[in-house]
Design a protein around this motif. Structure first.
Motif, PDB file in Angstrom:
ATOM      1  N   GLY A 140      -2.154   2.721  -3.959  1.00  0.00           N
ATOM      2  CA  GLY A 140      -1.171   2.632  -5.038  1.00  0.00           C
ATOM      3  C   GLY A 140       0.017   3.564  -4.936  1.00  0.00           C
ATOM      4  O   GLY A 140       0.659   3.701  -3.878  1.00  0.00           O
ATOM      5  N   ILE A 141       0.328   4.195  -6.054  1.00  0.00           N
ATOM      6  CA  ILE A 141       1.525   5.036  -6.168  1.00  0.00           C
ATOM      7  C   ILE A 141       1.481   6.210  -5.181  1.00  0.00           C
ATOM      8  O   ILE A 141       2.494   6.560  -4.568  1.00  0.00           O
ATOM      9  CB  ILE A 141       1.661   5.550  -7.626  1.00  0.00           C
ATOM     10  CG1 ILE A 141       1.904   4.371  -8.578  1.00  0.00           C
ATOM     11  CG2 ILE A 141       2.767   6.587  -7.739  1.00  0.00           C
ATOM     12  CD1 ILE A 141       1.794   4.728 -10.064  1.00  0.00           C
ATOM     13  N   GLY A 142       0.304   6.800  -5.017  1.00  0.00           N
ATOM     14  CA  GLY A 142       0.187   7.950  -4.110  1.00  0.00           C
ATOM     15  C   GLY A 142       0.481   7.560  -2.675  1.00  0.00           C
ATOM     16  O   GLY A 142       1.192   8.274  -1.949  1.00  0.00           O
ATOM     17  N   GLU A 143      -0.058   6.430  -2.258  1.00  0.00           N
ATOM     18  CA  GLU A 143       0.160   5.954  -0.885  1.00  0.00           C
ATOM     19  C   GLU A 143       1.660   5.683  -0.664  1.00  0.00           C
ATOM     20  O   GLU A 143       2.249   6.133   0.324  1.00  0.00           O
ATOM     21  CB  GLU A 143      -0.658   4.682  -0.658  1.00  0.00           C
ATOM     22  CG  GLU A 143      -0.511   4.112   0.730  1.00  0.00           C
ATOM     23  CD  GLU A 143      -1.330   2.852   0.949  1.00  0.00           C
ATOM     24  OE1 GLU A 143      -1.926   2.322  -0.009  1.00  0.00           O
ATOM     25  OE2 GLU A 143      -1.376   2.394   2.100  1.00  0.00           O
ATOM     26  N   ASP A 195       1.692  -2.468 -10.427  1.00  0.00           N
ATOM     27  CA  ASP A 195       0.689  -3.323  -9.799  1.00  0.00           C
ATOM     28  C   ASP A 195      -0.074  -2.527  -8.738  1.00  0.00           C
ATOM     29  O   ASP A 195       0.385  -2.387  -7.609  1.00  0.00           O
ATOM     30  CB  ASP A 195       1.413  -4.525  -9.163  1.00  0.00           C
ATOM     31  CG  ASP A 195       0.437  -5.571  -8.698  1.00  0.00           C
ATOM     32  OD1 ASP A 195      -0.724  -5.532  -9.134  1.00  0.00           O
ATOM     33  OD2 ASP A 195       0.833  -6.424  -7.895  1.00  0.00           O
ATOM     34  N   THR A 196      -1.215  -1.946  -9.114  1.00  0.00           N
ATOM     35  CA  THR A 196      -2.038  -1.148  -8.185  1.00  0.00           C
ATOM     36  C   THR A 196      -3.507  -1.503  -8.418  1.00  0.00           C
ATOM     37  O   THR A 196      -3.826  -2.381  -9.213  1.00  0.00           O
ATOM     38  CB  THR A 196      -1.873   0.368  -8.438  1.00  0.00           C
ATOM     39  OG1 THR A 196      -2.494   0.689  -9.695  1.00  0.00           O
ATOM     40  CG2 THR A 196      -0.426   0.795  -8.450  1.00  0.00           C
ATOM     41  N   GLU A 197      -4.375  -0.727  -7.771  1.00  0.00           N
ATOM     42  CA  GLU A 197      -5.820  -0.971  -7.928  1.00  0.00           C
ATOM     43  C   GLU A 197      -6.375  -0.360  -9.214  1.00  0.00           C
ATOM     44  O   GLU A 197      -7.550  -0.506  -9.494  1.00  0.00           O
ATOM     45  CB  GLU A 197      -6.574  -0.336  -6.751  1.00  0.00           C
ATOM     46  CG  GLU A 197      -6.321  -1.012  -5.436  1.00  0.00           C
ATOM     47  CD  GLU A 197      -6.909  -0.239  -4.259  1.00  0.00           C
ATOM     48  OE1 GLU A 197      -7.841   0.564  -4.457  1.00  0.00           O
ATOM     49  OE2 GLU A 197      -6.420  -0.443  -3.146  1.00  0.00           O
ATOM     50  N   ILE A 198      -5.542   0.341  -9.984  1.00  0.00           N
ATOM     51  CA  ILE A 198      -6.074   1.141 -11.095  1.00  0.00           C
ATOM     52  C   ILE A 198      -6.880   0.288 -12.080  1.00  0.00           C
ATOM     53  O   ILE A 198      -7.899   0.735 -12.598  1.00  0.00           O
ATOM     54  CB  ILE A 198      -4.953   1.940 -11.803  1.00  0.00           C
ATOM     55  CG1 ILE A 198      -5.558   3.096 -12.605  1.00  0.00           C
ATOM     56  CG2 ILE A 198      -4.070   1.065 -12.675  1.00  0.00           C
ATOM     57  CD1 ILE A 198      -4.594   4.188 -12.978  1.00  0.00           C
ATOM     58  N   ASN A 199      -6.426  -0.946 -12.292  1.00  0.00           N
ATOM     59  CA  ASN A 199      -7.107  -1.761 -13.299  1.00  0.00           C
ATOM     60  C   ASN A 199      -8.372  -2.437 -12.772  1.00  0.00           C
ATOM     61  O   ASN A 199      -9.152  -2.976 -13.547  1.00  0.00           O
ATOM     62  CB  ASN A 199      -6.132  -2.792 -13.857  1.00  0.00           C
ATOM     63  CG  ASN A 199      -4.886  -2.104 -14.366  1.00  0.00           C
ATOM     64  OD1 ASN A 199      -4.992  -1.077 -15.015  1.00  0.00           O
ATOM     65  ND2 ASN A 199      -3.729  -2.622 -14.031  1.00  0.00           N
ATOM     66  N   ARG A 225      -0.924  -7.893 -18.019  1.00  0.00           N
ATOM     67  CA  ARG A 225      -0.275  -7.714 -16.718  1.00  0.00           C
ATOM     68  C   ARG A 225       0.357  -9.025 -16.244  1.00  0.00           C
ATOM     69  O   ARG A 225       1.458  -9.037 -15.701  1.00  0.00           O
ATOM     70  CB  ARG A 225      -1.290  -7.208 -15.680  1.00  0.00           C
ATOM     71  CG  ARG A 225      -0.649  -6.940 -14.323  1.00  0.00           C
ATOM     72  CD  ARG A 225      -1.566  -6.276 -13.335  1.00  0.00           C
ATOM     73  NE  ARG A 225      -2.799  -6.995 -13.122  1.00  0.00           N
ATOM     74  CZ  ARG A 225      -3.800  -6.545 -12.365  1.00  0.00           C
ATOM     75  NH1 ARG A 225      -3.712  -5.378 -11.793  1.00  0.00           N
ATOM     76  NH2 ARG A 225      -4.889  -7.251 -12.211  1.00  0.00           N
ATOM     77  N   ASN A 226      -0.354 -10.156 -16.484  1.00  0.00           N
ATOM     78  CA  ASN A 226       0.166 -11.443 -16.011  1.00  0.00           C
ATOM     79  C   ASN A 226       1.337 -11.959 -16.849  1.00  0.00           C
ATOM     80  O   ASN A 226       2.025 -12.889 -16.442  1.00  0.00           O
ATOM     81  CB  ASN A 226      -0.960 -12.486 -15.983  1.00  0.00           C
ATOM     82  CG  ASN A 226      -2.006 -12.125 -14.949  1.00  0.00           C
ATOM     83  OD1 ASN A 226      -1.719 -11.382 -14.022  1.00  0.00           O
ATOM     84  ND2 ASN A 226      -3.229 -12.631 -15.115  1.00  0.00           N
ATOM     85  N   PRO A 236       5.232  -6.696 -13.256  1.00  0.00           N
ATOM     86  CA  PRO A 236       4.973  -5.250 -13.204  1.00  0.00           C
ATOM     87  C   PRO A 236       5.812  -4.548 -12.145  1.00  0.00           C
ATOM     88  O   PRO A 236       6.359  -5.184 -11.242  1.00  0.00           O
ATOM     89  CB  PRO A 236       3.481  -5.169 -12.850  1.00  0.00           C
ATOM     90  CG  PRO A 236       3.142  -6.461 -12.225  1.00  0.00           C
ATOM     91  CD  PRO A 236       4.100  -7.484 -12.759  1.00  0.00           C
ATOM     92  N   LEU A 237       5.883  -3.249 -12.283  1.00  0.00           N
ATOM     93  CA  LEU A 237       6.541  -2.437 -11.254  1.00  0.00           C
ATOM     94  C   LEU A 237       5.689  -2.442  -9.990  1.00  0.00           C
ATOM     95  O   LEU A 237       4.487  -2.714 -10.046  1.00  0.00           O
ATOM     96  CB  LEU A 237       6.680  -0.989 -11.751  1.00  0.00           C
ATOM     97  CG  LEU A 237       7.518  -0.793 -13.015  1.00  0.00           C
ATOM     98  CD1 LEU A 237       7.318   0.619 -13.563  1.00  0.00           C
ATOM     99  CD2 LEU A 237       8.989  -1.034 -12.713  1.00  0.00           C
ATOM    100  N   GLN A 238       6.321  -2.110  -8.878  1.00  0.00           N
ATOM    101  CA  GLN A 238       5.601  -1.900  -7.625  1.00  0.00           C
ATOM    102  C   GLN A 238       5.501  -0.392  -7.372  1.00  0.00           C
ATOM    103  O   GLN A 238       6.350   0.381  -7.847  1.00  0.00           O
ATOM    104  CB  GLN A 238       6.332  -2.585  -6.464  1.00  0.00           C
ATOM    105  CG  GLN A 238       6.413  -4.105  -6.609  1.00  0.00           C
ATOM    106  CD  GLN A 238       5.032  -4.758  -6.659  1.00  0.00           C
ATOM    107  OE1 GLN A 238       4.180  -4.486  -5.820  1.00  0.00           O
ATOM    108  NE2 GLN A 238       4.806  -5.613  -7.659  1.00  0.00           N
ATOM    109  N   SER A 239       4.485   0.009  -6.628  1.00  0.00           N
ATOM    110  CA  SER A 239       4.302   1.446  -6.343  1.00  0.00           C
ATOM    111  C   SER A 239       5.559   2.066  -5.729  1.00  0.00           C
ATOM    112  O   SER A 239       5.889   3.230  -5.996  1.00  0.00           O
ATOM    113  CB  SER A 239       3.124   1.637  -5.385  1.00  0.00           C
ATOM    114  OG  SER A 239       1.943   1.227  -5.999  1.00  0.00           O
ATOM    115  N   GLU A 240       6.263   1.278  -4.928  1.00  0.00           N
ATOM    116  CA  GLU A 240       7.473   1.784  -4.261  1.00  0.00           C
ATOM    117  C   GLU A 240       8.553   2.157  -5.285  1.00  0.00           C
ATOM    118  O   GLU A 240       9.386   3.038  -5.031  1.00  0.00           O
ATOM    119  CB  GLU A 240       8.040   0.738  -3.291  1.00  0.00           C
ATOM    120  CG  GLU A 240       7.175   0.467  -2.060  1.00  0.00           C
ATOM    121  CD  GLU A 240       5.901  -0.327  -2.340  1.00  0.00           C
ATOM    122  OE1 GLU A 240       5.837  -0.993  -3.410  1.00  0.00           O
ATOM    123  OE2 GLU A 240       4.979  -0.270  -1.516  1.00  0.00           O
TER     124      GLU A 240
END
Ligand code: NDP
Length: 248
Positions: free
Chosen positions: A18-21, A190-194, A210-211, A215-219
């Motif tokens: 996600g965001i960290g990556e 949009d990450t794995e958090i959910n 979410r649908n 959503p925002l992207q991690s980037e």
């Protein structure tokens, strides 16, 4: 051309997805040497290989942020191997959702251990390094949920409001030492958090929400972090709140 973060060292917690990556990749693209921390070593190794294949430098350090000794090791190892630390991105976090009435109290403890105490352990361990260097930047990943409360989000709200409160107190404590503190408050990303939501009704509600938006992207969040950490030393970007355009 010299990149703005050439020669700087940045630690990113929760770098395995996600965001960290995305943040680790974005900081490495600005030529920072990145230290990748999380529990899943296989993911960290794969990310480090990817960054190095693009000409960057990455050091994976398996770390559970709820274990204070592992967090101290992360800071010590970074200093020993890379010589300095310029940026700490406290990103590791989980979102336990559901009403307080239906809550599982061990999930509450896990939330505070990761989202609040883990962030504090890393901050506490890095501050002596920043003070000795007379510079440093701490970026704390909070959330829109750190600004506005919502039914079914109470415990996550409590952890992220906590992050906002402690971040502003910290800013006042360390700004004279040339240390900057930034809070990043994403809306839905949009990450794995959910994927980790265990309660089926909450999970369904969240997926519907979410649908219903883009959503925002991690980037998108990584770009905001890069913006904050590449400003001149006189500029402390205190807070960035970023929602998807169609999120209410
Ligand atoms: P992900 O689930 O994709 O990433 C969470 C990261 O945290 C993973 O790398 C995970 O790695 C790490 N992590 C979890 N527990 C620990 C632990 N005990 N020790 C070390 N690392 C840990 O979610 P996001 O990228 O979405 O979340 C990142 C941050 O962004 C969180 O703080 C979250 O609250 C915040 N946020 C997210 C939003 C969203 O909509 N996605 C919105 C607002 C804020 P591993 O499992 O390998 O340890």
């Amino acid at each position: 051309m010299t990149s703005k973060l050439e020669g700087k060292v940045a630690i990113v917690t929760g770098a395995s997805s996600g965001i960290g990556e995305a943040t680790a990749i974005a900081l490495a693209a600005e030529k920072a040497n990145v230290v990748l921390a999380a529990r899943r070593g296989d993911r960290l190794n794969a990310l480090a290989e990817r960054i190095e294949a693009s000409g960057g430098k990455a050091l994976p350090v398996v770390t559970d942020v709820t274990d204070e000794n592992q967090v101290k090791n992360l800071i010590e190892k970074t200093k020993a191997e890379l010589g300095r630390i310029d940026i700490l991105v406290n990103n590791a976090g989980i979102a336990v959702l559901g009403t307080i009435e239906s809550g599982n109290t061990s999930d509450w403890r896990r939330s505070f251990d990761i989202n609040v105490l883990g962030l504090l352990y890393a901050t506490h361990a890095v501050l002596p390094v920043f003070k000795e260097q007379k510079s440093g930047h701490i970026v704390n990943i909070s959330s829109v949920a750190g600004r506005t409360a919502r039914a079914g989000v109470g415990v996550y709200n409590a952890t992220k409001w906590g992050v906002n409160g402690l971040s502003e107190a910290l800013r006042q404590e360390v700004h004279k030492d040339n240390i900057r503190v930034t809070i990043i408050e994403p809306g839905l990303v949009d990450t794995e958090i959910n994927d980790h939501i265990t309660d089926p009704i909450t999970k369904q509600r969240f997926e519907e929400r979410r649908n219903s938006i883009t959503p925002l992207q991690s980037e998108d969040i990584a770009a905001a972090i890069v913006y904050a950490v590449t400003q001149p030393q006189r500029v402390n970007v205190n807070e960035i709140l970023i929602r998807p355009t169609d999120q209410d």
